[in-house]
Design an enzyme around this catalytic site. Structure first.
Site, PDB file in Angstrom:
ATOM      1  N   HIS A 264       0.853  -1.193   0.000  1.00 50.81           N
ATOM      2  CA  HIS A 264       0.000   0.000   0.000  1.00 50.81           C
ATOM      3  C   HIS A 264       0.884   1.236   0.000  1.00 50.81           C
ATOM      4  CE1 HIS A 264      -3.358   2.560   0.671  1.00 50.81           C
ATOM      5  NE2 HIS A 264      -3.665   2.287   1.923  1.00 50.81           N
ATOM      6  N   HIS A 305      -2.128  -2.155  -9.556  1.00 51.53           N
ATOM      7  CA  HIS A 305      -3.102  -1.483  -8.687  1.00 51.53           C
ATOM      8  C   HIS A 305      -4.381  -2.304  -8.663  1.00 51.53           C
ATOM      9  CE1 HIS A 305      -5.635   1.630  -6.942  1.00 51.53           C
ATOM     10  NE2 HIS A 305      -4.513   2.187  -6.562  1.00 51.53           N
ATOM     11  N   ASP A 363       3.030   5.637  -6.698  1.00 49.97           N
ATOM     12  CA  ASP A 363       4.253   5.474  -5.890  1.00 49.97           C
ATOM     13  C   ASP A 363       5.505   5.362  -6.745  1.00 49.97           C
ATOM     14  OD1 ASP A 363       1.989   3.704  -4.167  1.00 49.97           O
ATOM     15  OD2 ASP A 363       3.167   5.218  -3.110  1.00 49.97           O
TER      16      ASP A 363
HETATM   17  C1  SDX Z   1      -1.252   2.221  -3.285  1.00 48.90           C
HETATM   18  O1  SDX Z   1      -5.994   0.930  -3.101  1.00 48.90           O
HETATM   19  C2  SDX Z   1      -5.495   2.077  -3.362  1.00 48.90           C
HETATM   20  O2  SDX Z   1      -6.140   2.968  -3.840  1.00 48.90           O
HETATM   21  C3  SDX Z   1      -4.020   2.207  -2.960  1.00 48.90           C
HETATM   22  C4  SDX Z   1      -3.372   3.516  -3.374  1.00 48.90           C
HETATM   23  C5  SDX Z   1      -3.967   4.714  -2.623  1.00 48.90           C
HETATM   24  O3  SDX Z   1      -3.811   5.829  -3.118  1.00 48.90           O
HETATM   25  O4  SDX Z   1      -4.489   4.474  -1.462  1.00 48.90           O
HETATM   26  O5  SDX Z   1      -3.468   3.711  -4.775  1.00 48.90           O
HETATM   27  C6  SDX Z   1      -1.881   3.530  -2.983  1.00 48.90           C
HETATM   28  O6  SDX Z   1      -1.243   1.363  -2.428  1.00 48.90           O
HETATM   29  C7  SDX Z   1      -0.741   1.955  -4.689  1.00 48.90           C
HETATM   30  C8  SDX Z   1      -0.199   0.493  -4.858  1.00 48.90           C
HETATM   31  C9  SDX Z   1       1.226   0.493  -4.291  1.00 48.90           C
HETATM   32  N1  SDX Z   1       1.725  -0.898  -4.209  1.00 48.90           N
HETATM   33  C10 SDX Z   1       2.740  -1.335  -4.999  1.00 48.90           C
HETATM   34  O7  SDX Z   1       3.229  -0.666  -5.917  1.00 48.90           O
HETATM   35  C11 SDX Z   1       3.253  -2.738  -4.654  1.00 48.90           C
HETATM   36  C12 SDX Z   1       3.378  -3.582  -5.942  1.00 48.90           C
HETATM   37  N2  SDX Z   1       2.014  -3.853  -6.443  1.00 48.90           N
HETATM   38  C13 SDX Z   1       1.390  -5.098  -6.026  1.00 48.90           C
HETATM   39  O8  SDX Z   1       1.695  -5.560  -4.767  1.00 48.90           O
HETATM   40  C14 SDX Z   1      -0.077  -5.190  -6.446  1.00 48.90           C
HETATM   41  O9  SDX Z   1      -0.144  -4.754  -7.735  1.00 48.90           O
HETATM   42  C15 SDX Z   1      -1.125  -4.456  -5.632  1.00 48.90           C
HETATM   43  C16 SDX Z   1      -1.067  -4.805  -4.168  1.00 48.90           C
HETATM   44  C17 SDX Z   1      -0.981  -2.992  -5.794  1.00 48.90           C
HETATM   45  C18 SDX Z   1      -2.499  -4.851  -6.194  1.00 48.90           C
HETATM   46  O10 SDX Z   1      -2.718  -6.126  -5.807  1.00 48.90           O
HETATM   47  P1  SDX Z   1      -4.010  -6.948  -6.321  1.00 48.90           P
HETATM   48  O11 SDX Z   1      -5.032  -6.084  -6.916  1.00 48.90           O
HETATM   49  O12 SDX Z   1      -4.423  -7.825  -5.194  1.00 48.90           O
HETATM   50  O13 SDX Z   1      -3.463  -7.725  -7.525  1.00 48.90           O
HETATM   51  P2  SDX Z   1      -2.825  -9.124  -7.416  1.00 48.90           P
HETATM   52  O14 SDX Z   1      -1.834  -9.101  -6.296  1.00 48.90           O
HETATM   53  O15 SDX Z   1      -3.914 -10.128  -7.367  1.00 48.90           O
HETATM   54  O16 SDX Z   1      -2.035  -9.230  -8.794  1.00 48.90           O
HETATM   55  C19 SDX Z   1      -2.703  -9.673  -9.936  1.00 48.90           C
HETATM   56  C20 SDX Z   1      -1.638 -10.427 -10.681  1.00 48.90           C
HETATM   57  C21 SDX Z   1      -0.936 -11.468  -9.815  1.00 48.90           C
HETATM   58  O17 SDX Z   1      -0.520 -12.524 -10.683  1.00 48.90           O
HETATM   59  P3  SDX Z   1      -1.441 -13.861 -10.717  1.00 48.90           P
HETATM   60  O18 SDX Z   1      -1.679 -14.292  -9.290  1.00 48.90           O
HETATM   61  O19 SDX Z   1      -2.708 -13.455 -11.410  1.00 48.90           O
HETATM   62  O20 SDX Z   1      -0.603 -14.834 -11.511  1.00 48.90           O
HETATM   63  O21 SDX Z   1      -0.604  -9.515 -11.112  1.00 48.90           O
HETATM   64  C22 SDX Z   1       0.613  -9.864 -10.482  1.00 48.90           C
HETATM   65  C23 SDX Z   1       0.299 -10.784  -9.309  1.00 48.90           C
HETATM   66  O22 SDX Z   1       1.374 -11.684  -9.108  1.00 48.90           O
HETATM   67  N3  SDX Z   1       1.198  -8.615 -10.005  1.00 48.90           N
HETATM   68  C24 SDX Z   1       2.480  -8.275 -10.121  1.00 48.90           C
HETATM   69  C25 SDX Z   1       2.566  -6.983  -9.551  1.00 48.90           C
HETATM   70  N4  SDX Z   1       1.371  -6.597  -9.104  1.00 48.90           N
HETATM   71  C26 SDX Z   1       0.529  -7.610  -9.373  1.00 48.90           C
HETATM   72  N5  SDX Z   1       3.538  -8.916 -10.636  1.00 48.90           N
HETATM   73  C27 SDX Z   1       4.722  -8.254 -10.582  1.00 48.90           C
HETATM   74  N6  SDX Z   1       4.920  -7.030 -10.063  1.00 48.90           N
HETATM   75  C28 SDX Z   1       3.841  -6.362  -9.539  1.00 48.90           C
HETATM   76  N7  SDX Z   1       4.009  -5.144  -9.019  1.00 48.90           N
END
Ligand code: SDX
Length: 427
Positions: A264, A305, A363
């Site tokens: 997050h 996201h 971010d």
């Molecule tokens: C913020 O919610 C908000 O509004 C948050 C925010 C705000 O202003 O409050 O926007 C602020 O938190 C932005 C996000 C910051 N986080 C990161 O940058 C961390 C890296 N991102 C991931 O951890 C992830 O993308 C999330 C947590 C942001 C989203 O997670 P989801 O929606 O639960 O998606 P997911 O984890 O289910 O991913 C879907 C797929 C997965 O692969 P499969 O299981 O389908 O095979 O995409 C892959 C994930 O492995 N994936 C990534 C990835 N993000 C998702 N693979 C590689 N690198 C990534 N960054």
């Protein structure tokens, strides 16, 4: 909300459920009465669950749209300022000139902290993570202000909002000063909100300090971009804590704790550490391959996201701001920025990221920008929390104004069936 109906067939019974429509976005199915039919819905991570009705912020993840009270984030970032956006998020409308001046004075009346608060910092080690300090100090504010604890009183809720918006920069700057062993700087209300924060962060008692206007403008824009974002994890935490009637400062402290996670708000710090670890554009492919490897828990920080499956509109503005700041501080050849630009190019062309709709989020560029301003990496999420406080308190206020009920999710129980106790000598 207009009302249509959905029909759910469960065995030989049909359950009629109301459908509600909002201004924009998906319709929602009212399921509160589903329990009477002997079933609950099941949605870990709230992938498709609306937990509340809100009029504050709207995101369209496919179109890359973000509206604060109906105003596009791009226009607010370009033409407004953070204090004006705070007024907008809290009250629902942009202030006129008189309202803006009055609001600014109301906030300025609360920028200082009770002197006892500064003693709370002394209890932490100097190398404590500033987010841990901020969680503790903001939570400690709930031990003060016994003059306004009736959360059902709108004026008590308003003064809590003023105090939090006004004091977060002071608390955040004190986290930094304590960390580096420098004396705390008192706020100077003659300065703007962002200038005051820069003064308390980088000013010292022995020298004159004049904030750089380009940096101050960039910081103000960063605050605007991070101010609110619908029902994200930390805002939902504040709403759930607030639904019990808890003290507002304690609820915001809970929000800060939730924001700290690297999935997050902690992603900006994690993203910069990742760019430092990559170290050179030649190493990018190795990290992209790791991010794509399902067996490797590594993820590209700053990418992806839950809602944005297009470009995060904040990332677009953040990228421009990043360029401006690097230009202003003479660091446009900053190696980390070059790695970030190359990583973005490679990732956006890669089938894995295209298929999973992983784009840079807010971010991704905020870390490089804050680093170029001279803010240490472990302070990045503190600044995110400073900015998001107005979003948190706006949602907290909206929830109380609507007399929301206590939040109490249900579960799918898959534990052991009932069984009798076995005395230890028989185990
Ligand atoms: C913020 O919610 C908000 O509004 C948050 C925010 C705000 O202003 O409050 O926007 C602020 O938190 C932005 C996000 C910051 N986080 C990161 O940058 C961390 C890296 N991102 C991931 O951890 C992830 O993308 C999330 C947590 C942001 C989203 O997670 P989801 O929606 O639960 O998606 P997911 O984890 O289910 O991913 C879907 C797929 C997965 O692969 P499969 O299981 O389908 O095979 O995409 C892959 C994930 O492995 N994936 C990534 C990835 N993000 C998702 N693979 C590689 N690198 C990534 N960054």
């Amino acid at each position: 909300m207009t009302q249509k109906e959905a029909q759910l067939k469960i065995g030989n019974q049909t359950v009629n459920l109301p459908i509600y429509s909002g201004t924009y976005g998906n319709d929602v199915i009212g399921i509160s009465d589903l329990g009477k039919a002997g079933v609950f819905t099941y949605d870990p991570g709230f992938m498709a669950t609306a937990a509340c009705e809100s009029k504050i912020t709207y995101i369209d993840g496919d179109k890359g749209v973000l509206l604060y009270r109906g105003y596009p984030i791009e226009q607010l970032a370009e033409e407004s300022d953070f204090l004006e956006v705070c007024y907008l998020l809290l009250n629902g409308e942009l202030p006129n000139a008189v309202q803006k001046q009055t609001f600014s004075k109301q906030i300025n009346n609360h920028t200082m902290l009770h002197e006892q608060i500064s003693l709370f910092y002394r209890g932490f080690r100097r190398d404590a993570h500033p987010m841990a300090v901020m969680v503790g100090v903001v939570g400690a504010l709930s031990a003060f202000y016994h003059d306004s604890l009736d959360i059902n009183n709108p004026s008590h809720r308003e003064i809590a909002a003023f105090r939090l918006i006004a004091k977060m920069p002071t608390i955040a700057a004190m986290c930094y000063k304590y960390h580096i062993g420098q004396p705390f700087m008192y706020p100077q209300n003659r300065l703007s909100y962002a200038e005051n924060f820069l003064y308390m962060l980088f000013g010292v008692p022995s020298e004159e300090y004049q904030p750089n206007p380009v940096i101050a403008r960039a910081l103000d824009r960063i605050f605007i971009l991070h101010a609110d974002h619908e029902q994200n994890a930390s805002t939902s935490t504040v709403r759930l804590a607030g639904s019990t009637g808890a003290n507002p400062f304690a609820c915001i402290s809970a929000g800060i704790a939730a924001l700290w996670g690297p999935a997050h708000g902690g992603a900006n710090e994690a993203c910069l550490n990742m760019l430092k670890e990559i170290g050179d554009v030649s190493q990018i492919k190795k990290y992209v391959d790791r991010a794509k490897d399902p067996k490797d828990p590594f993820r590209l920080m700053g990418f992806g996201h839950r809602v944005y499956k297009n470009y995060d509109p904040r990332a677009k503005v953040m990228r421009e701001t990043c360029h401006e700041v690097l230009e202003a501080v003479g660091a446009k050849n900053e190696p980390l920025f070059k790695i970030a630009m190359e990583l973005e190019r490679i990732a956006l062309e890669d089938d894995y990221f295209i298929e999973k709709k992983l784009y840079p989020n807010v971010d991704y560029y905020s870390g490089i920008t804050l680093s170029a301003i001279g803010i240490p990496t472990n302070m990045f999420t503190v600044i995110f929390a400073l900015a998001r406080t107005v979003g948190w308190i706006s949602h907290w206020n909206e929830m109380h104004a609507n007399n929301s009920r206590i939040g109490r999710p249900r579960q799918l129980y898959t534990g052991p069936a009932e069984r009798d106790f076995v005395p230890v000598k028989k185990r």
